[in-house]
Design an enzyme around this catalytic site. Structure first.
Site, PDB file in Angstrom:
ATOM      1  CE1 TYR A  96     125.467  10.317 -11.014  1.00  0.00           C
ATOM      2  CE2 TYR A  96     125.923   8.234  -9.919  1.00  0.00           C
ATOM      3  CZ  TYR A  96     125.199   9.403  -9.992  1.00  0.00           C
ATOM      4  OH  TYR A  96     124.206   9.671  -9.085  1.00  0.00           O
ATOM      5  CD  GLU A 138     123.506   8.805  -5.984  1.00  0.00           C
ATOM      6  OE1 GLU A 138     124.289   8.104  -6.672  1.00  0.00           O
ATOM      7  OE2 GLU A 138     122.787   9.694  -6.484  1.00  0.00           O
TER       8      GLU A 138
HETATM    9  C1  HEM Z   1     124.430  13.957 -12.858  1.00  0.00           C
HETATM   10  C2  HEM Z   1     123.695  12.891 -13.176  1.00  0.00           C
HETATM   11  C3  HEM Z   1     122.239  12.663 -12.814  1.00  0.00           C
HETATM   12  C4  HEM Z   1     121.250  13.564 -12.578  1.00  0.00           C
HETATM   13  C5  HEM Z   1     121.305  15.094 -12.614  1.00  0.00           C
HETATM   14  C6  HEM Z   1     120.058  12.797 -12.275  1.00  0.00           C
HETATM   15  C7  HEM Z   1     118.821  13.337 -11.964  1.00  0.00           C
HETATM   16  C8  HEM Z   1     117.697  12.630 -11.588  1.00  0.00           C
HETATM   17  C9  HEM Z   1     116.432  13.203 -11.188  1.00  0.00           C
HETATM   18  C10 HEM Z   1     116.121  14.708 -11.116  1.00  0.00           C
HETATM   19  C11 HEM Z   1     115.581  12.202 -10.879  1.00  0.00           C
HETATM   20  C12 HEM Z   1     114.134  12.311 -10.397  1.00  0.00           C
HETATM   21  C13 HEM Z   1     114.116  12.315  -8.890  1.00  0.00           C
HETATM   22  C14 HEM Z   1     112.707  12.450  -8.355  1.00  0.00           C
HETATM   23  O1  HEM Z   1     112.223  13.579  -8.259  1.00  0.00           O
HETATM   24  O2  HEM Z   1     112.084  11.398  -8.052  1.00  0.00           O
HETATM   25  C15 HEM Z   1     116.320  10.962 -11.095  1.00  0.00           C
HETATM   26  C16 HEM Z   1     115.786   9.704 -10.909  1.00  0.00           C
HETATM   27  C17 HEM Z   1     116.432   8.547 -11.287  1.00  0.00           C
HETATM   28  N1  HEM Z   1     117.726   8.440 -11.769  1.00  0.00           N
HETATM   29 FE1  HEM Z   1     119.039   9.931 -12.003  1.00  0.00          FE
HETATM   30  N2  HEM Z   1     120.347  11.465 -12.340  1.00  0.00           N
HETATM   31  C18 HEM Z   1     121.669  11.345 -12.666  1.00  0.00           C
HETATM   32  C19 HEM Z   1     122.360  10.162 -12.821  1.00  0.00           C
HETATM   33  C20 HEM Z   1     121.793   8.908 -12.799  1.00  0.00           C
HETATM   34  C21 HEM Z   1     122.516   7.685 -13.041  1.00  0.00           C
HETATM   35  C22 HEM Z   1     124.002   7.560 -13.307  1.00  0.00           C
HETATM   36  C23 HEM Z   1     121.609   6.665 -12.990  1.00  0.00           C
HETATM   37  C24 HEM Z   1     121.873   5.201 -13.218  1.00  0.00           C
HETATM   38  C25 HEM Z   1     121.507   4.584 -14.305  1.00  0.00           C
HETATM   39  C26 HEM Z   1     120.322   7.264 -12.673  1.00  0.00           C
HETATM   40  C27 HEM Z   1     119.154   6.589 -12.498  1.00  0.00           C
HETATM   41  C28 HEM Z   1     117.972   7.112 -12.019  1.00  0.00           C
HETATM   42  C29 HEM Z   1     116.782   6.308 -11.731  1.00  0.00           C
HETATM   43  C30 HEM Z   1     116.651   4.797 -11.912  1.00  0.00           C
HETATM   44  C31 HEM Z   1     115.817   7.219 -11.268  1.00  0.00           C
HETATM   45  C32 HEM Z   1     114.379   6.901 -10.872  1.00  0.00           C
HETATM   46  C33 HEM Z   1     113.557   7.001 -12.138  1.00  0.00           C
HETATM   47  C34 HEM Z   1     112.186   6.376 -12.022  1.00  0.00           C
HETATM   48  O3  HEM Z   1     111.476   6.660 -11.038  1.00  0.00           O
HETATM   49  O4  HEM Z   1     111.846   5.653 -12.966  1.00  0.00           O
HETATM   50  N3  HEM Z   1     120.474   8.627 -12.569  1.00  0.00           N
HETATM   51  N4  HEM Z   1     117.589  11.251 -11.512  1.00  0.00           N
END
Ligand code: HEM
Length: 146
Positions: A96, A138
């Protein structure tokens, strides 16, 4: 968890219009900054990046958050979807700060002089408020799976 102050909430809500217009530019820039780290880059489906789908999803989440920062119950289903996806991808609390370090400068890169330090500071607080919710949910998913 520390609640956001009413001032921070008001500032973040006042940026919802800018997030609507510039959200995708901001998240596209955020991923550029984030993917400098190959280990982090490897966690993401690059096809969803190239198509613009993932930057759009994240921009949608940020916009919804800026509009509903004082009504988090509205966001609960979206938060569950994010944490489920994060758990599938192995997202950890330690990631994060890396995302914060990419997102907040990306907001500044795109909005430039249109955003002042105070507003950016409010976004920093709001980011950590949401991040802590996601981290807690998580941790629960990982604990249940263990
Ligand atoms: C407040 C912080 C964050 C928000 C608001 C956020 C938001 C999101 C959202 C909306 C999705 C798409 C979910 C879906 O509909 O499938 C997502 C996917 C993802 N997020 Fe985050 N995220 C945050 C932090 C992080 C962090 C810290 C990481 C780590 C590096 C991360 C890694 C990922 C990954 C790997 C995916 C899947 C993307 C894919 O399918 O290629 N996120 N996140």
């Amino acid at each position: 968890m520390t609640e956001l102050s009413s001032e921070t909430i008001a500032i973040v809500k006042s940026t919802a219009g800018a997030m609507q217009v510039h959200g995708v530019a901001i998240t596209t820039r955020m991923y550029e900054r984030l993917f400098v780290d190959p280990a982090v880059k490897g966690m993401f489906d690059q096809a969803a990046q190239t198509s613009g789908e993932q930057p759009r999803r994240l921009a949608g989440a940020i916009l919804a958050f800026s509009q509903n920062v004082d009504r988090l119950s509205v966001l609960a289903p979206a938060i569950h979807k994010m944490t489920k996806r994060h758990a599938e991808c192995g997202v950890q609390a330690a990631h994060y700060p890396i995302v914060a370090g990419a997102l907040l400068p990306a907001i500044k890169d795109v909005l430039g002089d249109a955003i002042d330090e105070k507003t950016l500071g409010a976004w920093g607080e709001a980011y950590w408020f949401l991040a802590n919710l996601l981290i807690a949910e998580e941790a629960q998913i990982y604990a249940e799976a263990a």
